[in-house]
Design a protein around this motif. Sequence first.
Motif, PDB file in Angstrom:
ATOM      1  N   ASN A   1       0.190   7.188 -10.724  1.00  0.00           N
ATOM      2  CA  ASN A   1      -0.470   5.906 -10.998  1.00  0.00           C
ATOM      3  C   ASN A   1      -0.932   5.225  -9.719  1.00  0.00           C
ATOM      4  N   GLU A   2      -0.063   5.201  -8.713  1.00  0.00           N
ATOM      5  CA  GLU A   2      -0.447   4.587  -7.445  1.00  0.00           C
ATOM      6  C   GLU A   2      -1.565   5.385  -6.787  1.00  0.00           C
ATOM      7  N   LEU A   3      -1.497   6.710  -6.871  1.00  0.00           N
ATOM      8  CA  LEU A   3      -2.556   7.525  -6.280  1.00  0.00           C
ATOM      9  C   LEU A   3      -3.903   7.252  -6.948  1.00  0.00           C
ATOM     10  N   ALA A   4      -3.910   7.081  -8.257  1.00  0.00           N
ATOM     11  CA  ALA A   4      -5.166   6.776  -8.957  1.00  0.00           C
ATOM     12  C   ALA A   4      -5.772   5.466  -8.444  1.00  0.00           C
ATOM     13  N   LEU A   5      -4.929   4.469  -8.173  1.00  0.00           N
ATOM     14  CA  LEU A   5      -5.426   3.196  -7.661  1.00  0.00           C
ATOM     15  C   LEU A   5      -5.910   3.325  -6.216  1.00  0.00           C
ATOM     16  N   ILE A   6      -5.247   4.145  -5.426  1.00  0.00           N
ATOM     17  CA  ILE A   6      -5.703   4.403  -4.050  1.00  0.00           C
ATOM     18  C   ILE A   6      -7.068   5.083  -4.094  1.00  0.00           C
ATOM     19  N   ARG A   7      -7.206   6.069  -4.955  1.00  0.00           N
ATOM     20  CA  ARG A   7      -8.502   6.755  -5.097  1.00  0.00           C
ATOM     21  C   ARG A   7      -9.590   5.790  -5.543  1.00  0.00           C
ATOM     22  N   ALA A   8      -9.256   4.861  -6.440  1.00  0.00           N
ATOM     23  CA  ALA A   8     -10.234   3.874  -6.914  1.00  0.00           C
ATOM     24  C   ALA A   8     -10.712   2.969  -5.782  1.00  0.00           C
ATOM     25  N   SER A   9      -9.907   2.828  -4.737  1.00  0.00           N
ATOM     26  CA  SER A   9     -10.296   2.012  -3.582  1.00  0.00           C
ATOM     27  C   SER A   9     -11.153   2.794  -2.591  1.00  0.00           C
ATOM     28  N   GLY A  10     -11.460   4.038  -2.907  1.00  0.00           N
ATOM     29  CA  GLY A  10     -12.173   4.878  -1.951  1.00  0.00           C
ATOM     30  C   GLY A  10     -11.262   5.413  -0.869  1.00  0.00           C
ATOM     31  N   MET A  11      -9.965   5.466  -1.162  1.00  0.00           N
ATOM     32  CA  MET A  11      -8.941   5.944  -0.208  1.00  0.00           C
ATOM     33  C   MET A  11      -8.846   5.010   1.005  1.00  0.00           C
ATOM     34  N   ARG A  12      -9.072   3.713   0.754  1.00  0.00           N
ATOM     35  CA  ARG A  12      -9.074   2.725   1.840  1.00  0.00           C
ATOM     36  C   ARG A  12      -7.929   1.725   1.777  1.00  0.00           C
ATOM     37  N   SER A  13      -7.243   1.622   0.613  1.00  0.00           N
ATOM     38  CA  SER A  13      -6.193   0.606   0.519  1.00  0.00           C
ATOM     39  C   SER A  13      -5.153   0.982  -0.532  1.00  0.00           C
ATOM     40  N   PHE A  14      -4.008   0.343  -0.376  1.00  0.00           N
ATOM     41  CA  PHE A  14      -2.923   0.497  -1.332  1.00  0.00           C
ATOM     42  C   PHE A  14      -3.008  -0.649  -2.341  1.00  0.00           C
ATOM     43  N   PRO A  15      -2.628  -0.390  -3.592  1.00  0.00           N
ATOM     44  CA  PRO A  15      -2.746  -1.422  -4.628  1.00  0.00           C
ATOM     45  C   PRO A  15      -1.702  -2.521  -4.452  1.00  0.00           C
TER      46      PRO A  15
END
Length: 117
Positions: free
Chosen positions: A17-31
């Motif tokens: 789940n956290e990885l999906a959110l990191i990917r959604a940020s363009g691999m630029r930030s943690f949720p």
Amino acid sequence: MPADEPTITLWRPVGPNELALIRASGMRSFPPRLPEQPIFYPVLSEDYATKIARDWNMPASGEGHVTRFEVKRSFLAHYEVQEAGGRDHREYWIPAADLDAFNAAIVGIIEVIRSFP
């Protein structure tokens, strides 16, 4: 910021789940942290991150991932390194309220360097 500002390499074990959110940020930030997560804890060694991803994240969610990223040394100077059960288990404890500033101090992208299973 000078292009050559010193950085520190950190790692963070994450679940799917956290990885999906990191990917959604363009691999630029943690949720953002959830209400029951008052602290964001990046760790200081790949071995420690691997242990958490493999031994905790993977059994809890079916997969675990190790991320690696660079953070401005000047930002981290405001925080002490914490030992979480031994010299090999070192991490920063970043209050959830400081996560936006932490994300702004990331230089480059967040990489996934290992995945389990």
